[in-house]
Write a protein that holds these residues in place. Structure first.
Motif, mmCIF file in Angstrom:
data_model
loop_
_atom_site.group_PDB
_atom_site.id
_atom_site.type_symbol
_atom_site.label_atom_id
_atom_site.label_comp_id
_atom_site.label_asym_id
_atom_site.label_seq_id
_atom_site.Cartn_x
_atom_site.Cartn_y
_atom_site.Cartn_z
ATOM 1 N N SER A 5 0.832 -1.207 0.000
ATOM 2 C CA SER A 5 0.000 0.000 0.000
ATOM 3 C C SER A 5 0.861 1.249 0.000
ATOM 4 O O SER A 5 0.569 2.230 -0.682
ATOM 5 N N ASN A 6 1.946 1.217 0.795
ATOM 6 C CA ASN A 6 2.861 2.357 0.833
ATOM 7 C C ASN A 6 3.482 2.604 -0.539
ATOM 8 O O ASN A 6 3.602 3.736 -0.984
ATOM 9 N N THR A 7 3.901 1.513 -1.188
ATOM 10 C CA THR A 7 4.507 1.616 -2.510
ATOM 11 C C THR A 7 3.523 2.191 -3.513
ATOM 12 O O THR A 7 3.876 3.049 -4.328
ATOM 13 N N GLN A 8 2.265 1.732 -3.447
ATOM 14 C CA GLN A 8 1.247 2.224 -4.364
ATOM 15 C C GLN A 8 0.958 3.699 -4.116
ATOM 16 O O GLN A 8 0.780 4.476 -5.057
ATOM 17 N N ASP A 9 0.955 4.094 -2.834
ATOM 18 C CA ASP A 9 0.699 5.498 -2.492
ATOM 19 C C ASP A 9 1.794 6.398 -3.053
ATOM 20 O O ASP A 9 1.516 7.457 -3.616
ATOM 21 N N VAL A 10 3.041 5.981 -2.911
ATOM 22 C CA VAL A 10 4.160 6.760 -3.451
ATOM 23 C C VAL A 10 4.063 6.833 -4.969
ATOM 24 O O VAL A 10 4.260 7.897 -5.568
ATOM 25 N N SER A 11 3.738 5.724 -5.596
ATOM 26 C CA SER A 11 3.609 5.689 -7.058
ATOM 27 C C SER A 11 2.503 6.626 -7.530
ATOM 28 O O SER A 11 2.657 7.328 -8.541
ATOM 29 N N ASP A 12 1.390 6.628 -6.797
ATOM 30 C CA ASP A 12 0.284 7.515 -7.152
ATOM 31 C C ASP A 12 0.707 8.979 -7.036
ATOM 32 O O ASP A 12 0.368 9.809 -7.893
ATOM 33 N N GLN A 13 1.443 9.301 -5.980
ATOM 34 C CA GLN A 13 1.902 10.679 -5.803
ATOM 35 C C GLN A 13 2.897 11.079 -6.881
ATOM 36 O O GLN A 13 2.853 12.206 -7.396
ATOM 37 N N LEU A 14 3.784 10.163 -7.237
ATOM 38 C CA LEU A 14 4.742 10.448 -8.302
ATOM 39 C C LEU A 14 4.010 10.742 -9.609
ATOM 40 O O LEU A 14 4.383 11.666 -10.347
ATOM 41 N N GLY A 15 2.966 9.975 -9.874
ATOM 42 C CA GLY A 15 2.181 10.205 -11.080
ATOM 43 C C GLY A 15 1.486 11.556 -11.065
ATOM 44 O O GLY A 15 1.392 12.229 -12.098
ATOM 45 N N THR A 16 1.039 11.978 -9.886
ATOM 46 C CA THR A 16 0.370 13.277 -9.755
ATOM 47 C C THR A 16 1.333 14.433 -9.981
ATOM 48 O O THR A 16 0.991 15.424 -10.633
ATOM 49 N N TYR A 17 2.547 14.314 -9.451
ATOM 50 C CA TYR A 17 3.505 15.424 -9.510
ATOM 51 C C TYR A 17 4.348 15.446 -10.778
ATOM 52 O O TYR A 17 4.973 16.468 -11.080
ATOM 53 N N LEU A 18 4.376 14.342 -11.523
ATOM 54 C CA LEU A 18 5.242 14.265 -12.700
ATOM 55 C C LEU A 18 4.982 15.363 -13.732
ATOM 56 O O LEU A 18 5.947 15.954 -14.252
ATOM 57 N N PRO A 19 3.718 15.692 -14.073
ATOM 58 C CA PRO A 19 3.509 16.770 -15.052
ATOM 59 C C PRO A 19 4.127 18.093 -14.616
ATOM 60 O O PRO A 19 4.640 18.847 -15.448
ATOM 61 N N TYR A 20 4.103 18.371 -13.312
ATOM 62 C CA TYR A 20 4.645 19.628 -12.809
ATOM 63 C C TYR A 20 6.173 19.586 -12.750
ATOM 64 O O TYR A 20 6.837 20.609 -12.932
ATOM 65 N N LEU A 21 6.725 18.388 -12.524
ATOM 66 C CA LEU A 21 8.172 18.230 -12.608
ATOM 67 C C LEU A 21 8.628 18.515 -14.033
ATOM 68 O O LEU A 21 9.639 19.189 -14.247
ATOM 69 N N ARG A 22 7.881 18.025 -15.008
ATOM 70 C CA ARG A 22 8.215 18.256 -16.404
ATOM 71 C C ARG A 22 8.075 19.734 -16.746
ATOM 72 O O ARG A 22 8.885 20.283 -17.505
ATOM 73 N N ARG A 23 7.063 20.389 -16.213
ATOM 74 C CA ARG A 23 6.912 21.831 -16.438
ATOM 75 C C ARG A 23 8.129 22.581 -15.915
ATOM 76 O O ARG A 23 8.683 23.459 -16.592
ATOM 77 N N PHE A 24 8.548 22.241 -14.698
ATOM 78 C CA PHE A 24 9.715 22.881 -14.094
ATOM 79 C C PHE A 24 10.967 22.610 -14.922
ATOM 80 O O PHE A 24 11.766 23.522 -15.186
ATOM 81 N N ALA A 25 11.153 21.380 -15.340
ATOM 82 C CA ALA A 25 12.347 21.015 -16.097
ATOM 83 C C ALA A 25 12.386 21.724 -17.441
ATOM 84 O O ALA A 25 13.450 22.166 -17.896
ATOM 85 N N ARG A 26 11.242 21.869 -18.090
ATOM 86 C CA ARG A 26 11.195 22.570 -19.374
ATOM 87 C C ARG A 26 11.476 24.048 -19.188
ATOM 88 O O ARG A 26 12.175 24.667 -19.988
ATOM 89 N N ALA A 27 10.924 24.650 -18.131
ATOM 90 C CA ALA A 27 11.189 26.070 -17.870
ATOM 91 C C ALA A 27 12.656 26.276 -17.516
ATOM 92 O O ALA A 27 13.251 27.299 -17.873
ATOM 93 N N MET A 28 13.247 25.319 -16.832
ATOM 94 C CA MET A 28 14.639 25.417 -16.416
ATOM 95 C C MET A 28 15.577 25.314 -17.621
ATOM 96 O O MET A 28 16.580 26.036 -17.702
ATOM 97 N N THR A 29 15.243 24.434 -18.573
ATOM 98 C CA THR A 29 16.108 24.229 -19.727
ATOM 99 C C THR A 29 15.688 25.066 -20.932
ATOM 100 O O THR A 29 16.487 25.286 -21.838
ATOM 101 N N GLY A 30 14.415 25.513 -20.953
ATOM 102 C CA GLY A 30 13.909 26.243 -22.109
ATOM 103 C C GLY A 30 13.545 25.341 -23.268
ATOM 104 O O GLY A 30 13.246 25.800 -24.369
ATOM 105 N N SER A 31 13.533 24.035 -23.036
ATOM 106 C CA SER A 31 13.299 23.083 -24.115
ATOM 107 C C SER A 31 12.446 21.922 -23.628
ATOM 108 O O SER A 31 12.700 21.380 -22.548
ATOM 109 N N GLN A 32 11.458 21.526 -24.412
ATOM 110 C CA GLN A 32 10.634 20.386 -24.038
ATOM 111 C C GLN A 32 11.463 19.106 -24.007
ATOM 112 O O GLN A 32 11.404 18.337 -23.047
ATOM 113 N N SER A 33 12.251 18.880 -25.047
ATOM 114 C CA SER A 33 12.996 17.624 -25.139
ATOM 115 C C SER A 33 14.036 17.501 -24.020
ATOM 116 O O SER A 33 14.137 16.453 -23.369
ATOM 117 N N SER A 34 14.797 18.567 -23.788
ATOM 118 C CA SER A 34 15.811 18.513 -22.729
ATOM 119 C C SER A 34 15.156 18.390 -21.358
ATOM 120 O O SER A 34 15.603 17.613 -20.507
#
Length: 269
Positions: A5-34
């Motif tokens: 259950s703990n593993t599933q909870d962490v996985s669910d949270q990672l899935g929730t935050y991943l789009p925002y991590l990608r947003r941050f990474a793209r803003a940081m690099t200025g590039s979608q691919s990077s």
């Protein structure tokens, strides 16, 4: 709660935050691919070794994993960059180390200074100082003209006031795709600030792509009440994306950095 259950909870949270991590990474690099490459590497690191999350909440741990990979790689510049991206990289090289990352974490992703300190590996006072340094260095570096594509009059007026107070010139406000193209051709902006859904049900994305075709590449910031719809990884995505309702600080940060970075990747319909 079981380990499963703990593993599933962490996985669910990672899935929730991943789009925002990608947003941050793209803003940081200025590039979608990077940006996506760094985000994928951070997620892979956590899936291989969950100890990265020890002592912090899942969101902070995810961003910390990304930052560690980014910093250990030395914020690399792709070989062969030219034009806008090459100029952007030259600009970035003049910034105080870690300041831009701290500013993005604070204004774009809403991390408090104590969380920024945990992500970067510094104390809270240093985190606060880095954010202020970034604001000063970026705002002092560039100014220009901004075109607003927004069909809600109150929001358009608020954005116009924020941008004008920053020292930029607003070329005008367009409420539809057709108005946007006409305005852009009449007074070419250095930056475009665009809503997604416009007054006549036309698309702000289409308006921006029309403008890019007519005017050439330039930085773009999209504003939407549903950012997760644009952070799917299934199409080209904007490097700068502000969620509605927005805070003035978010607009100031995004406009300053988009101007500073002078690079964007536009959505394709």
């Amino acid at each position: 709660m079981s380990d499963t259950s703990n593993t599933q909870d962490v996985s669910d949270q990672l899935g929730t935050y991943l789009p925002y991590l990608r947003r941050f990474a793209r803003a940081m690099t200025g590039s979608q691919s990077s940006g996506d490459s760094f985000a994928a590497a951070a997620l892979e690191a956590i899936l291989i070794d969950r100890s990265v999350l020890e002592g912090v909440d899942v969101k902070t741990g995810l961003f910390r994993a990304l930052y560690r990979i980014w910093s250990s790689a030395g914020a690399p510049v792709d070989e062969g960059e030219s034009g806008l991206k090459a100029r952007a990289q030259r600009h970035m090289s003049k910034l105080t180390d870690n300041s831009r990352e701290a500013l993005l974490l604070h204004t774009l992703e809403g991390f408090t200074f104590d969380k920024i300190a945990e992500i970067i590996g510094i104390d809270q006072g240093e985190a606060e100082e880095l954010v202020e340094i970034a604001r000063r260095e970026i705002s002092d570096a560039v100014s220009g003209s901004v075109m607003i594509i927004e069909d809600e009059a109150i929001i358009a007026m608020d954005l116009e006031n924020i941008i004008s107070d920053m020292g930029h010139r607003v070329t005008g406000v367009a409420r539809t795709r057709e108005e946007a193209v006409s305005l852009g051709k009449a007074d070419k902006p250095d930056l475009i600030l665009a809503d997604i859904q416009l007054a006549d049900n036309s698309s702000g994305i289409d308006a921006v792509n029309d403008l890019m075709e007519a005017l050439g590449d330039r930085p773009v910031i999209f504003i939407t009440a549903f950012p997760e719809r644009l952070l799917t990884g299934e199409k080209h995505e904007p490097a700068f994306l502000i969620s509605k309702p927005y805070a003035e600080d978010q607009v100031i940060s995004a406009v300053s950095q988009a101007m500073f970075f002078s690079s964007t990747e536009t959505l394709k319909s």
